[in-house]
Design an enzyme around this catalytic site. Structure first.
Site, PDB file in Angstrom:
ATOM      1  N   GLN A   1      -0.759 -22.606  85.796  1.00 15.56           N
ATOM      2  CA  GLN A   1      -0.654 -23.768  84.914  1.00 15.56           C
ATOM      3  C   GLN A   1      -2.052 -24.090  84.409  1.00 15.56           C
ATOM      4  O   GLN A   1      -3.032 -23.927  85.133  1.00 15.56           O
ATOM      5  CB  GLN A   1      -0.066 -24.960  85.661  1.00 15.56           C
TER       6      GLN A   1
ATOM      7  N   PHE B   1      10.883 -16.612  88.845  1.00 15.21           N
ATOM      8  CA  PHE B   1       9.639 -16.566  88.075  1.00 15.21           C
ATOM      9  C   PHE B   1       8.572 -17.355  88.849  1.00 15.21           C
ATOM     10  O   PHE B   1       7.883 -18.210  88.300  1.00 15.21           O
ATOM     11  CB  PHE B   1       9.830 -17.147  86.668  1.00 15.21           C
TER      12      PHE B   1
ATOM     13  N   ASP C   1      10.839 -21.266  86.463  1.00 15.15           N
ATOM     14  CA  ASP C   1       9.672 -21.569  85.630  1.00 15.15           C
ATOM     15  C   ASP C   1       9.308 -20.298  84.859  1.00 15.15           C
ATOM     16  O   ASP C   1       8.301 -19.648  85.143  1.00 15.15           O
ATOM     17  CB  ASP C   1       8.509 -22.034  86.500  1.00 15.15           C
TER      18      ASP C   1
ATOM     19  N   CYS D   1       7.950 -23.955  79.327  1.00 15.00           N
ATOM     20  CA  CYS D   1       6.767 -24.164  78.487  1.00 15.00           C
ATOM     21  C   CYS D   1       7.083 -23.936  77.018  1.00 15.00           C
ATOM     22  O   CYS D   1       6.173 -23.890  76.192  1.00 15.00           O
ATOM     23  CB  CYS D   1       5.622 -23.244  78.936  1.00 15.00           C
TER      24      CYS D   1
END
Length: 312
Positions: free
Chosen positions: A171, A198, A243, A269
C-alpha cells in the site's frame, strides 16, 4: 498546513497528481469522482506527504516523473507528497549516470531505502554500479540483478515483520495501510475460517490468522486470475478477504457466487473493476452492507474502496 505541504512547484507540470491536494477544494473535487460508486460512509482522508513509494522514470540521461499527458521526463529532486526519507536521497538518485530508459521504484522500507530499476537496457554499466553503491541505501536491483545489498529490506504489518522482495506490492502509505487493516480486521471478527486472496506480503493475513493465496507473497502460490479458488475450496471458509490488483477479481467472484461463503470483504484500488465485481457478486446473492472510500492515492484520481458484502 506545514511549509513542506505548500503547493508543489511541479503541479500541472509532472503527471503525478491530478488534483492539488493542498487546495481548499481538494476534497470536494476528488469526491466528484465517486458519483457512480456506492458508498455507505464519508471518505477517509490520508495526509499528503506520507507516500512511502514512488515509481520514477528515466530516459536520455534524465530522471524524474513523466510530464502530464506526455512521455517527457520532468526532473524531480523533491516531491512534497513523499516521505522525508525518500526526498532526502532523491537529489543523489537523480544525479546518477542514467543510461537507456525505464522505471525506478523507490521504496522507504522499515530499515532503509530500496531501489528497483527496470530498464530497456539489459545490463547496467560499471560507472552506474560504482555510483549507486555510494548511496546510503539498503538494496538496488537492475532488471532483477542485485547492484548493491547492505541489508535485507523489511516491512512491518503491526507486530509482524517480513522481508520485502524487490518490487513487491505495498500500500502506498503506512497510515492508509493501517486504516484499511483495522477495518478489515473489525469486519472479520466472529468468523473462524478466513481466506485472504491476493494476500501479497500479508498485510491482513497475519492479523486474521488466515490462509493466504497469491502468485508472490507469504501464502499459497496460486494465480487467482487463471486459477481461482474453486467452490469446493471456498466452502471451507466462512469469510473471504480480497485485495486484488487493478484488474479486479472477475473469475474469483464468479466462483464465490456458487459457494457457501457468507461474508466477502473486498478491498479495491480500481472503482471501475470494483463496480463490475460487486455486480457479479450481487447477481449471486451478495449485498453491500458497508462501502467506504479511502483517499490513499493522495492527489490522484484513484481511490481505495473498502467494502463488506454479506450473502442474503
Amino acid at each position: 498546513m506545514t511549509e513542506q505541504h505548500k503547493k508543489c512547484p511541479l503541479f500541472n507540470l509532472c503527471g503525478g497528481c491530478k488534483y492539488d491536494w493542498t487546495a481548499n477544494d481538494y476534497h470536494e473535487k476528488k469526491c466528484g469522482t465517486l458519483r457512480d460508486i456506492p458508498t455507505t460512509a464519508p471518505a477517509i482522508w490520508i495526509d499528503g506527504g506520507t507516500r512511502r513509494r514512488a515509481d520514477f522514470c528515466f530516459a536520455n540521461g534524465h530522471f524524474g516523473f513523466f510530464g502530464a499527458h506526455s512521455k517527457d521526463v520532468i526532473s524531480v529532486t523533491n516531491c512534497p507528497n513523499l516521505v522525508p526519507e525518500i526526498n532526502s536521497i532523491l537529489p543523489q538518485i537523480a544525479r546518477l549516470p542514467w543510461t537507456g530508459a525505464g522505471s525506478c521504484l523507490i521504496t522507504a522500507c522499515d530499515n532503509g531505502i530500496d531501489i528497483t530499476i527496470n530498464s530497456t537496457v539489459p545490463y547496467y554499466n560499471q560507472e552506474f554500479k560504482n555510483a549507486i553503491q555510494k548511496l546510503n541505501i539498503i538494496r538496488a536491483t537492475w532488471n532483477n540483478q542485485i547492484l548493491v545489498q547492505n541489508k535485507i529490506p523489511n516491512i512491518s504489518f503491526e507486530n509482524t515483520t517480513v522481508n520485502y522482495p524487490s518490487g513487491a506490492f505495498l500500500q502506498p502509505t503506512v497510515p492508509s495501510e493501517n486504516v484499511i487493516r483495522k477495518m478489515v480486521t473489525e469486519a472479520a471478527k466472529g468468523y473462524n475460517h478466513i481466506a485472504d486472496l491476493f494476500c501479497g506480503l500479508g498485510n491482513f493475513t497475519y492479523n486474521l490468522h488466515a490462509d493466504g493465496f497469491d502468485i508472490n507473497g507469504i501464502g499459497v502460490n496460486r494465480d487467482l486470475f487463471a486459477n481461482p479458488l474453486t467452490v469446493s475450496m471456498l466452502n471451507k471458509y466462512d469469510c473471504v478477504v480480497m485485495d486484488p490488483p487493478r484488474a479486479g477479481a472477475d473469475a474469483q467472484c464468479r466462483q464465490l457466487n456458487k459457494s457457501n461463503v457468507s461474508r466477502v470483504i473486498y478491498v479495491s484500488c480500481n472503482p471501475i473493476t470494483f463496480k463490475r465485481d460487486v455486480q457479479i457478486l450481487s447477481n449471486g446473492g451478495y449485498k453491500i452492507i458497508k462501502s467506504i472510500p479511502v483517499d490513499q492515492f493522495v492527489g490522484s484520481t484513484h481511490w481505495e474502496i473498502f467494502a463488506v458484502l454479506d450473502h442474503q
